[in-house]
Design a protein around this motif. Structure first.
Motif, PDB file in Angstrom:
ATOM      1  N   VAL A 445      13.107  24.557 -10.656  1.00 59.56           N
ATOM      2  CA  VAL A 445      12.617  25.740  -9.934  1.00 59.56           C
ATOM      3  C   VAL A 445      13.757  26.716  -9.704  1.00 59.56           C
ATOM      4  CG1 VAL A 445      11.545  26.585  -7.819  1.00 59.56           C
ATOM      5  CG2 VAL A 445      10.775  24.423  -8.816  1.00 59.56           C
ATOM      6  N   SER A 446      14.859  26.219  -9.171  1.00 56.93           N
ATOM      7  CA  SER A 446      16.007  27.079  -8.874  1.00 56.93           C
ATOM      8  C   SER A 446      16.586  27.704 -10.140  1.00 56.93           C
ATOM      9  CB  SER A 446      17.080  26.257  -8.147  1.00 56.93           C
ATOM     10  OG  SER A 446      18.251  27.023  -7.949  1.00 56.93           O
ATOM     11  N   HIS A 447      16.732  26.897 -11.186  1.00 56.44           N
ATOM     12  CA  HIS A 447      17.373  27.378 -12.405  1.00 56.44           C
ATOM     13  C   HIS A 447      16.538  28.450 -13.093  1.00 56.44           C
ATOM     14  CE1 HIS A 447      19.614  27.530 -16.099  1.00 56.44           C
ATOM     15  NE2 HIS A 447      18.611  27.000 -16.811  1.00 56.44           N
ATOM     16  N   TYR A 448      15.279  28.157 -13.368  1.00 55.49           N
ATOM     17  CA  TYR A 448      14.496  29.083 -14.192  1.00 55.49           C
ATOM     18  C   TYR A 448      14.068  30.325 -13.413  1.00 55.49           C
ATOM     19  CZ  TYR A 448      14.629  25.561 -17.785  1.00 55.49           C
ATOM     20  OH  TYR A 448      15.075  24.680 -18.740  1.00 55.49           O
ATOM     21  N   LEU A 449      13.746  30.179 -12.133  1.00 57.71           N
ATOM     22  CA  LEU A 449      13.461  31.387 -11.357  1.00 57.71           C
ATOM     23  C   LEU A 449      14.737  32.175 -11.094  1.00 57.71           C
ATOM     24  CD1 LEU A 449      10.671  30.310  -8.849  1.00 57.71           C
ATOM     25  CD2 LEU A 449      10.471  31.274 -11.160  1.00 57.71           C
ATOM     26  N   GLY A 450      15.877  31.502 -11.101  1.00 59.54           N
ATOM     27  CA  GLY A 450      17.144  32.225 -11.014  1.00 59.54           C
ATOM     28  C   GLY A 450      17.381  33.099 -12.229  1.00 59.54           C
ATOM     29  N   VAL A 451      16.959  32.621 -13.411  1.00 61.38           N
ATOM     30  CA  VAL A 451      17.061  33.435 -14.629  1.00 61.38           C
ATOM     31  C   VAL A 451      16.204  34.690 -14.495  1.00 61.38           C
ATOM     32  CG1 VAL A 451      16.498  33.491 -17.100  1.00 61.38           C
ATOM     33  CG2 VAL A 451      17.634  31.480 -16.117  1.00 61.38           C
ATOM     34  N   ILE A 452      14.989  34.530 -13.962  1.00 60.11           N
ATOM     35  CA  ILE A 452      14.108  35.688 -13.760  1.00 60.11           C
ATOM     36  C   ILE A 452      14.701  36.629 -12.714  1.00 60.11           C
ATOM     37  CG2 ILE A 452      11.815  36.428 -13.003  1.00 60.11           C
ATOM     38  CD1 ILE A 452      11.805  35.086 -15.719  1.00 60.11           C
ATOM     39  N   GLY A 453      15.203  36.079 -11.626  1.00 60.68           N
ATOM     40  CA  GLY A 453      15.797  36.917 -10.577  1.00 60.68           C
ATOM     41  C   GLY A 453      16.989  37.709 -11.082  1.00 60.68           C
ATOM     42  N   ALA A 454      17.826  37.099 -11.911  1.00 60.80           N
ATOM     43  CA  ALA A 454      18.978  37.807 -12.465  1.00 60.80           C
ATOM     44  C   ALA A 454      18.537  38.910 -13.406  1.00 60.80           C
ATOM     45  CB  ALA A 454      19.893  36.818 -13.191  1.00 60.80           C
ATOM     46  N   ARG A 455      17.502  38.649 -14.180  1.00 61.77           N
ATOM     47  CA  ARG A 455      16.975  39.676 -15.094  1.00 61.77           C
ATOM     48  C   ARG A 455      16.432  40.857 -14.297  1.00 61.77           C
ATOM     49  NH1 ARG A 455      12.336  37.478 -18.624  1.00 61.77           N
ATOM     50  NH2 ARG A 455      13.779  35.720 -18.864  1.00 61.77           N
ATOM     51  N   LEU A 456      15.733  40.549 -13.212  1.00 62.30           N
ATOM     52  CA  LEU A 456      15.193  41.607 -12.360  1.00 62.30           C
ATOM     53  C   LEU A 456      16.323  42.406 -11.723  1.00 62.30           C
ATOM     54  CD1 LEU A 456      12.780  42.964 -10.958  1.00 62.30           C
ATOM     55  CD2 LEU A 456      12.870  41.131  -9.241  1.00 62.30           C
ATOM     56  N   ALA A 457      17.347  41.728 -11.227  1.00 62.63           N
ATOM     57  CA  ALA A 457      18.470  42.422 -10.590  1.00 62.63           C
ATOM     58  C   ALA A 457      19.207  43.310 -11.574  1.00 62.63           C
ATOM     59  CB  ALA A 457      19.421  41.396  -9.969  1.00 62.63           C
ATOM     60  N   ALA A 458      19.367  42.842 -12.811  1.00 58.53           N
ATOM     61  CA  ALA A 458      20.085  43.613 -13.826  1.00 58.53           C
ATOM     62  C   ALA A 458      19.213  44.683 -14.457  1.00 58.53           C
ATOM     63  CB  ALA A 458      20.605  42.671 -14.917  1.00 58.53           C
ATOM     64  N   ARG A 459      17.903  44.594 -14.230  1.00 60.04           N
ATOM     65  CA  ARG A 459      16.927  45.490 -14.877  1.00 60.04           C
ATOM     66  C   ARG A 459      17.095  45.448 -16.398  1.00 60.04           C
ATOM     67  NH1 ARG A 459      15.608  45.378 -10.079  1.00 60.04           N
ATOM     68  NH2 ARG A 459      14.732  47.131  -8.917  1.00 60.04           N
ATOM     69  N   SER A 496      23.820  31.865 -28.482  1.00 60.66           N
ATOM     70  CA  SER A 496      24.592  31.292 -27.379  1.00 60.66           C
ATOM     71  C   SER A 496      23.704  30.713 -26.292  1.00 60.66           C
ATOM     72  CB  SER A 496      25.492  32.368 -26.760  1.00 60.66           C
ATOM     73  OG  SER A 496      24.699  33.317 -26.038  1.00 60.66           O
ATOM     74  N   ASN A 497      22.393  31.028 -26.325  1.00 62.29           N
ATOM     75  CA  ASN A 497      21.437  30.675 -25.266  1.00 62.29           C
ATOM     76  C   ASN A 497      21.866  31.222 -23.914  1.00 62.29           C
ATOM     77  OD1 ASN A 497      18.962  29.553 -24.480  1.00 62.29           O
ATOM     78  ND2 ASN A 497      19.919  27.674 -23.747  1.00 62.29           N
ATOM     79  N   ARG A 498      22.573  32.302 -23.950  1.00 65.77           N
ATOM     80  CA  ARG A 498      22.965  33.004 -22.723  1.00 65.77           C
ATOM     81  C   ARG A 498      21.802  33.897 -22.286  1.00 65.77           C
ATOM     82  NH1 ARG A 498      28.140  37.121 -22.825  1.00 65.77           N
ATOM     83  NH2 ARG A 498      28.110  37.832 -20.614  1.00 65.77           N
ATOM     84  N   PRO A 499      21.345  33.823 -21.057  1.00 70.47           N
ATOM     85  CA  PRO A 499      20.198  34.626 -20.642  1.00 70.47           C
ATOM     86  C   PRO A 499      20.398  36.124 -20.923  1.00 70.47           C
ATOM     87  CG  PRO A 499      20.730  33.027 -18.950  1.00 70.47           C
ATOM     88  CD  PRO A 499      21.835  32.968 -19.953  1.00 70.47           C
ATOM     89  N   VAL A 500      19.327  36.800 -21.299  1.00 67.15           N
ATOM     90  CA  VAL A 500      19.442  38.195 -21.725  1.00 67.15           C
ATOM     91  C   VAL A 500      19.960  39.087 -20.603  1.00 67.15           C
ATOM     92  CG1 VAL A 500      17.062  38.871 -21.121  1.00 67.15           C
ATOM     93  CG2 VAL A 500      18.246  39.996 -23.023  1.00 67.15           C
ATOM     94  N   ALA A 501      19.766  38.690 -19.364  1.00 65.26           N
ATOM     95  CA  ALA A 501      20.282  39.483 -18.241  1.00 65.26           C
ATOM     96  C   ALA A 501      21.782  39.625 -18.295  1.00 65.26           C
ATOM     97  CB  ALA A 501      19.872  38.841 -16.912  1.00 65.26           C
ATOM     98  N   GLU A 502      22.461  38.694 -18.968  1.00 68.29           N
ATOM     99  CA  GLU A 502      23.925  38.690 -19.028  1.00 68.29           C
ATOM    100  C   GLU A 502      24.462  39.304 -20.320  1.00 68.29           C
ATOM    101  OE1 GLU A 502      25.198  34.677 -18.520  1.00 68.29           O
ATOM    102  OE2 GLU A 502      23.994  34.361 -16.703  1.00 68.29           O
ATOM    103  N   TRP A 503      23.597  39.759 -21.193  1.00 67.03           N
ATOM    104  CA  TRP A 503      24.070  40.292 -22.479  1.00 67.03           C
ATOM    105  C   TRP A 503      24.790  41.639 -22.293  1.00 67.03           C
ATOM    106  CZ3 TRP A 503      19.916  39.593 -26.871  1.00 67.03           C
ATOM    107  CH2 TRP A 503      19.629  38.225 -27.020  1.00 67.03           C
ATOM    108  N   PRO A 504      25.947  41.797 -22.905  1.00 66.49           N
ATOM    109  CA  PRO A 504      26.635  43.091 -22.836  1.00 66.49           C
ATOM    110  C   PRO A 504      25.999  44.096 -23.796  1.00 66.49           C
ATOM    111  CG  PRO A 504      27.874  41.579 -24.203  1.00 66.49           C
ATOM    112  CD  PRO A 504      26.720  40.784 -23.642  1.00 66.49           C
ATOM    113  N   LEU A 505      26.146  45.353 -23.476  1.00 64.66           N
ATOM    114  CA  LEU A 505      25.654  46.408 -24.372  1.00 64.66           C
ATOM    115  C   LEU A 505      26.785  46.882 -25.266  1.00 64.66           C
ATOM    116  CD1 LEU A 505      23.482  48.439 -21.834  1.00 64.66           C
ATOM    117  CD2 LEU A 505      22.673  47.033 -23.744  1.00 64.66           C
TER     118      LEU A 505
END
Length: 505
Positions: A445-459, A496-505
């Motif tokens: 719960v913490s891990h996967y919803l954390g991925v969603i929360g980070a994506r939302l925060a990063a837009r 890398s399986n790095r969540p897309v919220a962390e991808w650099p542009l």
């Protein structure tokens, strides 16, 4: 999101192989349709009988999934070798798709309270690692992305169809019923209008389709909760913003799939049957049988092939399963005779990619939010007419995190729009409650919803990353070069399986 894969009771003509019916022809006569329709009536009656049995379908919540993939060459263009790679892999989980550059994995279902989400992520990683080796032997690579940005019109047409009778049969039936070209008309930053002589443009869409087992007693409430929650999950999951160099919807798969196989002959002055790809016809009021019966009553059969009715602990309902595989609801009811017979809901709107962790996070958020809403769903539904829920679905697909949706509240006195980002923020705790209620391990719960929360925060979703990257490249490179360069960067980051919220542009 294919019309061709049904290894686990999902889509299209491959359904025949899944339910024990062999397709040995591509043309049918009136008697075939009459016999099939009679079997459908018996199937519905049999299902109705099953649903009144107190022990039918009772069991733990399980999660399974199908992942559709692209094969590309060293330049990032579609590579037409799915049959060769499929044969080399020799993996029963791997199936062919409609177009020759697509494959699909049918992932192993497991109990939600036994760590099914993390097990699914690990299985995807293992499958991709194996498949990449087989693709490399043909000079290819594997990519999970909603719509491949390097597609060209030349990648479609009769020559792109995987050579299997079941695919040719379904293609022929849809073309015959359409009677003219399939019209694609999608608005966006630079709109796309194109006519196609067949349905192969459907093969541009790849999805991560989640199967969620649901007990009959709570089927209607769970289905309605999933319908309500789907637009929010779609907005945060977007990964399909372009086609043929046109910037369109954040989830272009949604209008493209509907239009690419729309076999209706529409007359603006007359009635027409409902589209075979649709969000639904209303809130479910009476249970699962209502959904199955609706698909039989509203849609004529496409593949009238009767099964053998193999004996087992539960009836096979071959014809009903085959018929439902040719009606593409975004949340689709599924009957499966396995384990004494049970029901599932197939969540079909989520895109493939960008990474395994992102895909599983999308699934966890959607299932969790639906389960969090389910206990009060009947107090919420009076506050949202169904056609507004459908409106939410298409606006989320079109605008992603910039969408404004109409959300129901128990104490409301009128409808109003709210930015989807505000709704997502408010619904993350609801999703956490829902996942906990079905026994999901707290770490998941913490891990996967954390991925969603980070994506939302990063837009930053897969769609926004693709568009922002293309925007940065367009200034110095021609558009086709920018598309290939963007895909190259996308694939490197996805590996890398790095969540897309962390991808650099």
């Amino acid at each position: 999101m294919k019309v061709s894969a049904l290894s686990s009771c999902t889509d299209g003509a491959e359904a025949a192989g899944a339910v024990g019916i062999e397709i040995d022809r591509t043309a049918f006569d009136p008697e075939d349709f009459r016999a099939f329709e009679a079997r459908l009536e018996q199937n519905l009656a049999d299902l109705e009988g099953l649903l009144v049995e107190p022990d039918f379908g009772v069991g733990p919540a399980t999660l399974g999934a199908e992942l559709e993939l692209y094969l590309v060459d060293g330049e990032g263009n579609p590579l037409h070798v799915n049959q060769e790679v499929h044969a080399a892999a020799a993996d029963p989980r791997l199936t062919l798709e409609l177009n020759r550059y697509n494959l699909e994995y049918n992932l192993t279902p497991g109990p939600v309270d036994g760590g099914a989400f993390s097990a699914t992520e690990r299985e995807i990683l293992d499958c991709l690692a194996d498949l990449k080796g087989h693709a490399a032997a043909h000079g290819g690579k594997v990519v999970a992305i909603g719509i491949l940005p390097t597609l060209r019109e030349a990648d479609f047409g009769p020559g792109s169809v995987t050579d299997r009778r079941r695919y040719h049969a379904l293609v022929a039936q849809l073309i015959e019923r359409r009677g003219s070209n399939f019209r694609i008309d999608i608005n966006g930053r630079n709109p796309l209008q194109i006519d196609m002589a067949d349905i192969t443009l459907e093969g541009a869409n790849t999805s991560f389709q989640v199967h969620y087992r649901v007990a009959p007693a709570v089927y209607a409430d769970t289905y309605n909760a999933l319908q309500l929650a789907t637009p929010l999950a779609l907005a945060i999951a977007g990964n399909s913003p372009t086609l043929f160099g046109h910037a369109l919807w954040r989830e272009t798969r949604i209008p493209l799939f509907k239009q690419s196989i729309d076999c209706r002959q529409r007359d603006r002055y007359s009635w027409s049957e409902p589209a075979r790809v649709n969000f639904g016809r209303g809130w479910v009021r009476r249970g699962a049988h209502e959904l199955f019966a609706e698909q039989v009553r509203l849609y004529p059969p496409l593949l009238p092939i009767c099964g053998e009715g193999e004996a087992g602990p539960a009836p096979s309902l071959d014809e009903l399963r085959l018929h439902l595989s040719t009606v593409w609801l975004w949340n689709r009811p599924v009957y499966d005779p396995a384990d004494g017979g049970h029901l599932r809901i197939e969540l079909r709107s989520l895109p493939a990619g960008p990474t395994p962790v992102d895909m599983v996070a999308n699934a966890a958020f959607l299932v969790g939010l639906a389960e969090g809403l389910r206990p009060r769903i009947n107090r919420i539904l009076p506050a949202l007419p169904f056609h507004i829920a459908e409106y939410n679905f298409y606006r989320a697909a079109q605008h992603g995190l910039e969408a404004k949706l109409v959300w129901p509240r128990e104490d409301q006195h009128g409808l109003e729009e709210t930015p989807v980002t505000e709704l997502l923020e408010a619904c993350l705790p609801v999703a956490a409650e829902g996942l906990a209620a079905i026994g999901t391990p707290a770490a998941e719960v913490s891990h996967y919803l954390g991925v969603i929360g980070a994506r939302l925060a990063a837009r930053q979703t897969g769609a926004t990353w693709q568009l922002d990257t293309l925007h940065g490249l367009d200034g110095g490179l021609p558009t086709p070069d920018a598309q290939h360069e963007m895909l190259k960067r996308f694939m490197a980051l996805a590996d890398s399986n790095r969540p897309v919220a962390e991808w650099p542009l």
